[in-house]
Design a protein around this motif. Structure first.
Motif, PDB file in Angstrom:
ATOM      1  N   ILE A 137      -2.027  -9.398 -12.058  1.00  0.00           N
ATOM      2  CA  ILE A 137      -2.588  -9.114 -10.724  1.00  0.00           C
ATOM      3  C   ILE A 137      -2.592  -7.617 -10.480  1.00  0.00           C
ATOM      4  O   ILE A 137      -1.615  -6.920 -10.755  1.00  0.00           O
ATOM      5  CB  ILE A 137      -1.774  -9.848  -9.632  1.00  0.00           C
ATOM      6  N   ARG A 138      -3.717  -7.131  -9.951  1.00  0.00           N
ATOM      7  CA  ARG A 138      -3.834  -5.711  -9.592  1.00  0.00           C
ATOM      8  C   ARG A 138      -4.025  -5.619  -8.085  1.00  0.00           C
ATOM      9  O   ARG A 138      -4.939  -6.225  -7.533  1.00  0.00           O
ATOM     10  CB  ARG A 138      -5.010  -5.066 -10.322  1.00  0.00           C
ATOM     11  N   ASP A 169      -9.022  -8.651  -7.731  1.00  0.00           N
ATOM     12  CA  ASP A 169      -9.780  -9.755  -8.307  1.00  0.00           C
ATOM     13  C   ASP A 169     -10.177 -10.816  -7.275  1.00  0.00           C
ATOM     14  O   ASP A 169     -11.307 -11.306  -7.286  1.00  0.00           O
ATOM     15  CB  ASP A 169      -8.981 -10.398  -9.439  1.00  0.00           C
ATOM     16  N   SER A 170      -9.256 -11.180  -6.378  1.00  0.00           N
ATOM     17  CA  SER A 170      -9.550 -12.249  -5.409  1.00  0.00           C
ATOM     18  C   SER A 170      -9.965 -11.723  -4.041  1.00  0.00           C
ATOM     19  O   SER A 170     -10.344 -12.504  -3.173  1.00  0.00           O
ATOM     20  CB  SER A 170      -8.332 -13.159  -5.245  1.00  0.00           C
ATOM     21  N   TRP A 171      -9.836 -10.429  -3.796  1.00  0.00           N
ATOM     22  CA  TRP A 171     -10.174  -9.765  -2.543  1.00  0.00           C
ATOM     23  C   TRP A 171      -9.274 -10.206  -1.393  1.00  0.00           C
ATOM     24  O   TRP A 171      -9.595 -10.011  -0.239  1.00  0.00           O
ATOM     25  CB  TRP A 171     -11.630  -9.956  -2.175  1.00  0.00           C
ATOM     26  N   GLU A 172      -8.143 -10.823  -1.709  1.00  0.00           N
ATOM     27  CA  GLU A 172      -7.185 -11.174  -0.653  1.00  0.00           C
ATOM     28  C   GLU A 172      -6.506  -9.908  -0.163  1.00  0.00           C
ATOM     29  O   GLU A 172      -6.146  -9.043  -0.963  1.00  0.00           O
ATOM     30  CB  GLU A 172      -6.119 -12.125  -1.194  1.00  0.00           C
ATOM     31  N   LYS A 173      -6.336  -9.816   1.158  1.00  0.00           N
ATOM     32  CA  LYS A 173      -5.672  -8.644   1.738  1.00  0.00           C
ATOM     33  C   LYS A 173      -4.302  -9.050   2.256  1.00  0.00           C
ATOM     34  O   LYS A 173      -4.137 -10.138   2.793  1.00  0.00           O
ATOM     35  CB  LYS A 173      -6.493  -8.049   2.878  1.00  0.00           C
ATOM     36  N   TYR A 174      -3.340  -8.145   2.090  1.00  0.00           N
ATOM     37  CA  TYR A 174      -1.981  -8.361   2.556  1.00  0.00           C
ATOM     38  C   TYR A 174      -1.593  -7.143   3.391  1.00  0.00           C
ATOM     39  O   TYR A 174      -1.731  -6.011   2.934  1.00  0.00           O
ATOM     40  CB  TYR A 174      -1.012  -8.505   1.382  1.00  0.00           C
TER      41      TYR A 174
END
Length: 193
Positions: A181-182, A96-101
């Motif tokens: 969160i996905r 959803d937020s396109w944040e990468k970890y």
């Protein structure tokens, strides 16, 4: 002795001292470099390999050790061979937020709502969603595979829409659901031999 010759003598002494200090410094640096060279030869940097399908070799190449002169082959064979632990790298993306970890680890990555996960090797804090438990789930290494395991979370952990009741194998393109969160598994890489 004139004041001029006094100052010339002082300058020559100061230059000699500076030269001796520089020479000592250079010889110390050389000695350190020579001592460190044999240690560096045995050290290997992690080399993450993997193709687009993230398929891995299941067979490990084993280094054949040759006995040094004066050592008995039988005494070398009696020593147990120790397997070197290999590092993993996993890249997750919040859909959803396109944040990468991105995490580089040996055994476990924790995911939860707590700000710090001191009990885990690496930790992903997802503090904004109240449906996520403080210690929600873990990505854990077992042998040559990564698994997703629920840590007794209140709202459950999901893998590709299926509730995780027991550890489930994790691979590229899987979707981990925690709270609302996905997280998509973008890459799974293992340090090569």
């Amino acid at each position: 002795m004139s004041s001029m010759s006094y100052w010339i003598l002082m300058i020559l002494l100061a230059a000699g001292c500076a030269g001796m200090l520089a020479g000592s410094f250079i010889s110390i640096k050389k000695r350190k470099a020579e001592n460190a060279a044999p240690r560096r030869k045995g050290r290997r940097q992690p080399n993450y390999s993997g193709n687009e399908e993230d398929q891995y070799d299941t067979a490990r190449r084993r280094a054949v050790r040759r006995p040094e002169q004066g050592q008995n082959q039988a005494s070398q064979d009696s020593r147990p061979q120790r397997k070197k632990k290999r590092q993993w790298k996993i890249i997750l993306e919040n859909i959803d937020s396109w944040e990468k970890y991105s995490f580089v680890f040996y055994d476990v990555v924790g995911i939860g709502r707590a700000r710090e996960g001191k009990m885990y090797e690496k930790y992903l804090p997802l503090t904004e969603d109240k449906r996520i438990s403080k210690a929600h789930c873990v990505i854990v290494r077992r042998g040559d595979q990564l698994y997703l395991k629920d840590e007794g979370s209140r709202n459950g952990t999901f893998l590709n829409g299926q509730r995780v009741e027991q550890p489930m194998p994790l691979q590229k393109d899987d979707i981990i659901g925690v709270g609302g969160i996905r997280l998509e598994v973008q890459r799974v890489l293992r340090e090569s031999d």
